[in-house]
Design an enzyme around this catalytic site. Sequence first.
Site, mmCIF file in Angstrom:
data_model
loop_
_atom_site.group_PDB
_atom_site.id
_atom_site.type_symbol
_atom_site.label_atom_id
_atom_site.label_comp_id
_atom_site.label_asym_id
_atom_site.label_seq_id
_atom_site.Cartn_x
_atom_site.Cartn_y
_atom_site.Cartn_z
ATOM 1 N N HIS A 147 0.828 -1.205 0.000
ATOM 2 C CA HIS A 147 0.000 0.000 0.000
ATOM 3 C C HIS A 147 0.866 1.260 0.000
ATOM 4 O O HIS A 147 0.575 2.228 -0.707
ATOM 5 C CB HIS A 147 -0.910 -0.022 1.233
ATOM 6 C CG HIS A 147 -1.964 1.046 1.219
ATOM 7 N ND1 HIS A 147 -3.103 0.965 0.445
ATOM 8 C CD2 HIS A 147 -2.042 2.232 1.875
ATOM 9 C CE1 HIS A 147 -3.847 2.047 0.626
ATOM 10 N NE2 HIS A 147 -3.227 2.826 1.497
ATOM 11 N N GLU A 182 -2.066 -5.913 -5.364
ATOM 12 C CA GLU A 182 -2.715 -5.790 -4.063
ATOM 13 C C GLU A 182 -4.150 -6.337 -4.108
ATOM 14 O O GLU A 182 -4.599 -7.036 -3.191
ATOM 15 C CB GLU A 182 -2.707 -4.315 -3.652
ATOM 16 C CG GLU A 182 -3.176 -4.029 -2.246
ATOM 17 C CD GLU A 182 -3.142 -2.544 -1.964
ATOM 18 O OE1 GLU A 182 -2.879 -2.175 -0.814
ATOM 19 O OE2 GLU A 182 -3.394 -1.754 -2.902
ATOM 20 N N ASN A 191 27.636 -22.442 -2.828
ATOM 21 C CA ASN A 191 28.443 -23.659 -2.750
ATOM 22 C C ASN A 191 27.890 -24.625 -1.708
ATOM 23 O O ASN A 191 27.894 -25.845 -1.907
ATOM 24 C CB ASN A 191 29.895 -23.304 -2.399
ATOM 25 C CG ASN A 191 30.705 -22.929 -3.619
ATOM 26 O OD1 ASN A 191 30.211 -22.996 -4.739
ATOM 27 N ND2 ASN A 191 31.941 -22.515 -3.415
#
Length: 694
Positions: free
Chosen positions: A46, A68, A420
């Site tokens: 918002h 939204e 990794n």
Amino acid sequence: MSAMDPTEVFRQEASELFEVLEGALLDLGQRPDDRELVDSAFRALHTIKGSGAMFGFDKVASFTHEFETAFDRVRKGEIKPTQELISVALAAKDYIRALIEDPQSTDDIIGEAILDDLKRFVFSDQPAAPVAGIAEAPPLAPGESKQAGWHLYLEFESHILRNGSNPLDLLEDLCKLGPCFVVPVTDGIPFLDEMEPEDCYLKWDVKLHAACDKDAIDDVFMFVQDEMKLTLSPLEQVEAPAPLPLFQLLDEEPAPVAEMAAPAVEVAAAPVAQLTAKAAPKPEAKPESKSEPKSEAKREDRGIATVRVQAERLDELMDRVGELVIAQARLTQLASSGSDLSIKMIAEEIERLASSLRDTTMGARMVPIGSLFGRFRRLVHDLSRDLSKPVEFVTTGEDTELDKTMIECLADPLVHLIRNAIDHGIEDTATRSANGKTEQGRIELAAVHSGAQVLVTVKDNGGGLNTARIRAKAEEQGLIASGTVLTDHEIHQFLFHPGFSTAQTISALSGRGVGMDVVKRTIENMRGTIDLSTRPGQGTTVTLRLPLTLAIIEGLLIRVGEGRYIIPLSAVEECVELTAEDERSRGRNFLNVRGNLVPFLRLREIMTASGAPDRHQKTIIISTGETRVGLVADQIIGNHQTVIKSLSKLHSDVTIFSGATILGDGTAALILDVAQLVAMAQSKVEKQHISEAA
């Protein structure tokens, strides 16, 4: 100084909101029933939408509005957030970030595809419907009797417009619950010459004729509850009024003036005091109120708790403090060479003040490392999905503080280490099940203070390092001869060699042998060290030892011949005197320190110092990781506050120095690179072993 560009301020604030949004979405994937996480994500969305519209980012506001609206079913509890929905929501967040930071790199087709995916997951249990189409409650016919509804009195804080919120939009959302009769209260509007154009002075008295509960009204104002006073009281059973709803009055085509004249006259006839008295809560029958004195105090505290400062200003301040420390050292040296007690007292006072100012300035540059750790949650989430390896990511020590420059430099090494750990360390689910492990792997990222250093560890519960495979690869590449006796620790160091990789195939994640090399080079440039420890079948731990700051350090000032040098004090273990027996063993270059053999380097030979050495030479024992090395110098002068200055590009090939500083007498002293000196000592020891074997 010129003021910051408003759009740049918005980009900075949006960056913080994106971190909040991403964190809430990732947590929501693990805790789908947590209402606070949903509200946190909606507040961030918002604010981005409102601020984006205010600063002219219309595409951002439009896309965020669609995002939204589609996600609204999650907020209402109609659907639960699945991992697929979270992944699409994260992609939508990335698209909004791109619209703000680099609009030219985006394409509307990408945004439409993301919204289509979002609608597909959100409305999977319903026939397809337009996302933006929100049905408005049908107005009651004049004279129709129904449950009366609510009487609201709205008073927003004056700065609400500056935060990107629009009270009229909120009133329009309120009208969607049912017919509203809205009266603006204008008694707080000042004279024109006293008015601030960015402040909100209006209040509103609203009668909502709808059979809705209080939670529905709370949802309308959920994002601005800390910036308003909302007073609610139930309406009595009355007939619904017939005036036009507010959202029709706010339409692009305003209603004829004649239709609005009657309500306007009716409102004007009512005294403002009477209107306010009706809306204000009475002591004996206090209606339900959303505002509390404590919340106001909290808002005031938040307003004065932090100040946004440009990073360049902090860098400039640190430079000035560094120059002050150098000037203070010169003053102290001049005072010590004289006999005037008053000058010495002033020099001591300035030294105390300069030290306090240095600590305060360095504290202002300190940033919690949690701001960096939060970035890797998304990395682990995406890698876990791409590699089909469920991984739990745990962080500790987020409050540990590091210099902001260190935080920026640490990002890339940690990315390589975590990639990794997941790609090479964590096994696939079938292998883990066969070995009696849980199917879900675990990556732990931790930070802790240790003296003048910060230790950052990356730990996994995977299969550990395959020492035999690393050795075979090193022999294959000609890094060591077959049959050479090496410890496991020495073999593991080949992982940091440029171009070294044990991956069978080259993929998007590994195989090219550049990851760990970059990690080691970056950490050493930060004057830090890196340690590896592993337990076969149980996992690997990588520990990064880092100084708190790259600006000012505590150093040990030594003399070699006529030159003076600085050794970082954090690397110094102890100082011993070079005995006559050690002098006689000139060919061996080893010290016997309490039964342990420690190789040493004669700095006079490295620096090619002229003249005869001092009769009683000193040895400074330094360490990096598990390796200890002695440095032989003519004299140990003492502790020195070292303001680090970078060397020019002309000195880039001189690897044993990491920087320089200015001493109290105005001369320069070079700062020794501990990691390079340790590597040099190890190389000499290896050559000596080879010559003895021959």
